[in-house]
Design an enzyme around this catalytic site. Structure first.
Site, PDB file in Angstrom:
ATOM      1  N   CYS A  51       2.429 -18.813  36.471  1.00 30.45           N
ATOM      2  CA  CYS A  51       1.550 -18.858  35.302  1.00 30.45           C
ATOM      3  C   CYS A  51       1.033 -17.448  35.035  1.00 30.45           C
ATOM      4  O   CYS A  51       0.656 -16.741  35.960  1.00 30.45           O
ATOM      5  CB  CYS A  51       0.353 -19.780  35.545  1.00 30.45           C
ATOM      6  SG  CYS A  51       0.758 -21.519  35.545  1.00 30.45           S
ATOM      7  N   GLN A  52       1.023 -17.070  33.772  1.00 32.24           N
ATOM      8  CA  GLN A  52       0.461 -15.769  33.421  1.00 32.24           C
ATOM      9  C   GLN A  52      -1.053 -15.790  33.643  1.00 32.24           C
ATOM     10  O   GLN A  52      -1.631 -14.835  34.128  1.00 32.24           O
ATOM     11  CB  GLN A  52       0.784 -15.420  31.977  1.00 32.24           C
ATOM     12  CG  GLN A  52       0.338 -14.035  31.592  1.00 32.24           C
ATOM     13  CD  GLN A  52       0.762 -13.695  30.175  1.00 32.24           C
ATOM     14  OE1 GLN A  52       1.029 -14.568  29.367  1.00 32.24           O
ATOM     15  NE2 GLN A  52       0.834 -12.409  29.896  1.00 32.24           N
TER      16      GLN A  52
END
Length: 139
Positions: A51-52
């Site tokens: 996940c960013q």
């Protein structure tokens, strides 16, 4: 409610909106209802890889059912976490592991999210399935 009931409920809720801006706003509202992870569990062990945004997902088994709490530092991602938790949390691990995830495509999330958010959503779903697989062998 069963996972199938939860999936149908999500589909019904998203079908009420014609505009994707309304759907994003709905996701943000869902994020406000996210069952929050306890601060002591916001560790690297529960951080979702891929996940960013930073997303923590904590599993807990109670009376044979798997429950999740989570948190994120981004509002849309928090809403995505709330959405998947509302579908899977509170069900037996084997049912979670075997449940379909194609409802994400059916409500159009994958085509309307940025690639980084889509990757993060896929990572959350994979981690939920991994937790379900791990916990089903413990009960």
């Amino acid at each position: 409610m069963t996972i199938e009931d939860n999936i149908q409920s999500i589909k019904d809720q998203f079908s009420q909106f014609d505009d994707w801006l309304d759907k994003y706003n709905y996701l943000i509202e869902l994020g406000k209802e996210l069952p929050l992870i306890e601060t002591k569990n916001k560790t690297e062990d529960y951080l979702i890889k891929g996940c960013q945004s930073r997303v923590w997902l904590y599993p807990e088994i109670k009376e044979g059912k798997l429950y999740f709490t989570a948190d994120s530092d981004a509002v849309i991602t928090k809403g995505l976490a709330a959405l998947v938790i509302s579908v899977f949390s509170g069900n037996p691990p084997a049912e979670i592991f075997n449940a379909p995830t194609d409802f994400i495509n059916e409500i159009g999330l994958t085509e309307h999210l940025s690639p980084t958010r889509s990757n993060g959503l896929v990572s959350m779903l994979k981690q939920i399935k991994l937790y379900a697989f791990a916990f089903q062998s413990k009960i």
